[in-house]
Design an enzyme around this catalytic site. Structure first.
Site, PDB file in Angstrom:
ATOM      1  N   PHE A  25       0.834  -1.199   0.000  1.00  0.00           N
ATOM      2  CA  PHE A  25       0.000   0.000   0.000  1.00  0.00           C
ATOM      3  C   PHE A  25       0.872   1.253   0.000  1.00  0.00           C
ATOM      4  CE2 PHE A  25      -2.658   3.006   2.623  1.00  0.00           C
ATOM      5  CZ  PHE A  25      -3.711   3.135   1.738  1.00  0.00           C
ATOM      6  N   SER A  93       3.286  -6.893   2.794  1.00  0.00           N
ATOM      7  CA  SER A  93       2.310  -6.027   3.456  1.00  0.00           C
ATOM      8  C   SER A  93       0.920  -6.173   2.824  1.00  0.00           C
ATOM      9  CB  SER A  93       2.810  -4.578   3.419  1.00  0.00           C
ATOM     10  OG  SER A  93       2.084  -3.773   4.307  1.00  0.00           O
ATOM     11  N   MET A  94       0.331  -5.106   2.273  1.00  0.00           N
ATOM     12  CA  MET A  94      -0.944  -5.248   1.584  1.00  0.00           C
ATOM     13  C   MET A  94      -0.829  -6.241   0.445  1.00  0.00           C
ATOM     14  SD  MET A  94      -3.271  -2.502  -0.563  1.00  0.00           S
ATOM     15  CE  MET A  94      -2.157  -2.489  -1.981  1.00  0.00           C
ATOM     16  N   ASP A 194       8.685  -4.733  13.352  1.00  0.00           N
ATOM     17  CA  ASP A 194       7.923  -4.084  12.288  1.00  0.00           C
ATOM     18  C   ASP A 194       7.150  -2.917  12.890  1.00  0.00           C
ATOM     19  OD1 ASP A 194       5.954  -3.395  10.363  1.00  0.00           O
ATOM     20  OD2 ASP A 194       5.910  -5.427   9.576  1.00  0.00           O
ATOM     21  N   HIS A 224       9.761  -3.277   8.568  1.00  0.00           N
ATOM     22  CA  HIS A 224       8.615  -3.682   7.753  1.00  0.00           C
ATOM     23  C   HIS A 224       8.998  -4.032   6.309  1.00  0.00           C
ATOM     24  CE1 HIS A 224       4.514  -4.078   6.461  1.00  0.00           C
ATOM     25  NE2 HIS A 224       4.649  -3.129   5.559  1.00  0.00           N
TER      26      HIS A 224
END
Length: 259
Positions: A25, A93-94, A194, A224
């Site tokens: 994202f 992530s996303m 993270d 992250h």
């Protein structure tokens, strides 16, 4: 708008095993480009698309939503399936949530998943205010660039459009409900330090998927964006080992295209 330098999509025509990489994202393919190159160098067919509204300026992203981002990776998966005998989906992530929905929806068309710090929820009290706040405030502070490695940089937006954050929250809830439909072999790599996605997201995903071939790996040295961090090489090696286990004989020469 021109694409930011380094944020271009990447494709490589390789062998019968294909890999679709899904970025995060407000990020871009740049965060996964070294990983894509590693797999391409080993003869896999690779697709690393640029999600709609990403890789240019946040104003372009503000008019997009989860349906646009998911549609892009869905198209890329279908194209890889036409070209390859087995297709794996990996995500950051996303991008991990996008990968999980592809697995839930496409079943055996997805041979396996590799998830790096996958996101499952928009956290914080502010998340509940998004339906109203997005009409009052256009953006909030960005989440890009959480990397421990000195000098490493992520090409991503420094602002998050609240309309997109609201759409993302709805998408995460949708994917969470579909997690029991995920049955594919899965490797989840996560960073204990993270600062964007908490450990609870990975725990939730692992507790709800129906996969029986599951491995969790800790990335102790990274934040992250671990694909650009100290543990990047380990991510690349573990993913290649995983793919090789499920698709023996991977690795033929191919051609590269970027931009």
């Amino acid at each position: 708008m021109p694409v930011l330098p380094g944020a271009e999509p990447f494709r490589h025509e390789g062998g019968e095993a294909g890999v679709l990489l899904c970025h995060g994202f407000t990020g871009s393919p740049q965060s996964l480009r070294p990983w894509a190159g590693y797999l391409a160098d080993r003869g896999l067919t690779v697709s690393l698309p640029l999600l709609p509204g990403h890789g240019t300026r946040w104003q372009d992203m503000a008019v997009t939503g989860w349906q646009d981002w998911y549609a892009e990776v869905d198209r890329e998966l279908r194209a890889l399936r036409d070209r390859c005998a087995r297709v794996f989906v990996v995500g950051l992530s996303m991008g991990g949530a996008l990968a999980l929905r592809l697995a839930a929806k496409h079943g055996d068309s997805v041979a396996g998943l590799v998830l790096v710090n996958p996101a499952n929820k928009v956290h914080g009290l502010s998340a509940y205010a998004l339906p109203v706040a997005r009409h009052l405030v256009r953006t909030t502070k960005g989440v890009a660039g959480d990397i421990a490695l000195e000098g490493a940089r992520e090409v991503g937006y420094d602002r998050v459009p609240l309309h997109c954050a609201h759409s993302l929250r709805r998408f995460f809830r949708l994917v969470d409900a579909e997690l029991p439909q995920v049955t594919q072999p899965l490797v989840l790599l996560r960073s204990p330090r993270d600062h964007v996605v908490p450990p609870a997201d990975s725990a939730r995903i692992l507790s709800r998927v129906s996969s029986t071939d599951v491995e969790e790996i800790l990335l102790e040295q990274s934040y992250h964006v671990a694909t650009l961090d100290h543990d990047a090489e380990r991510i690349f090696e573990e993913s290649y080992r995983f793919i090789g286990r499920l698709a023996p004989g991977v690795g033929k020469k191919g051609s590269v295209s970027g931009g």
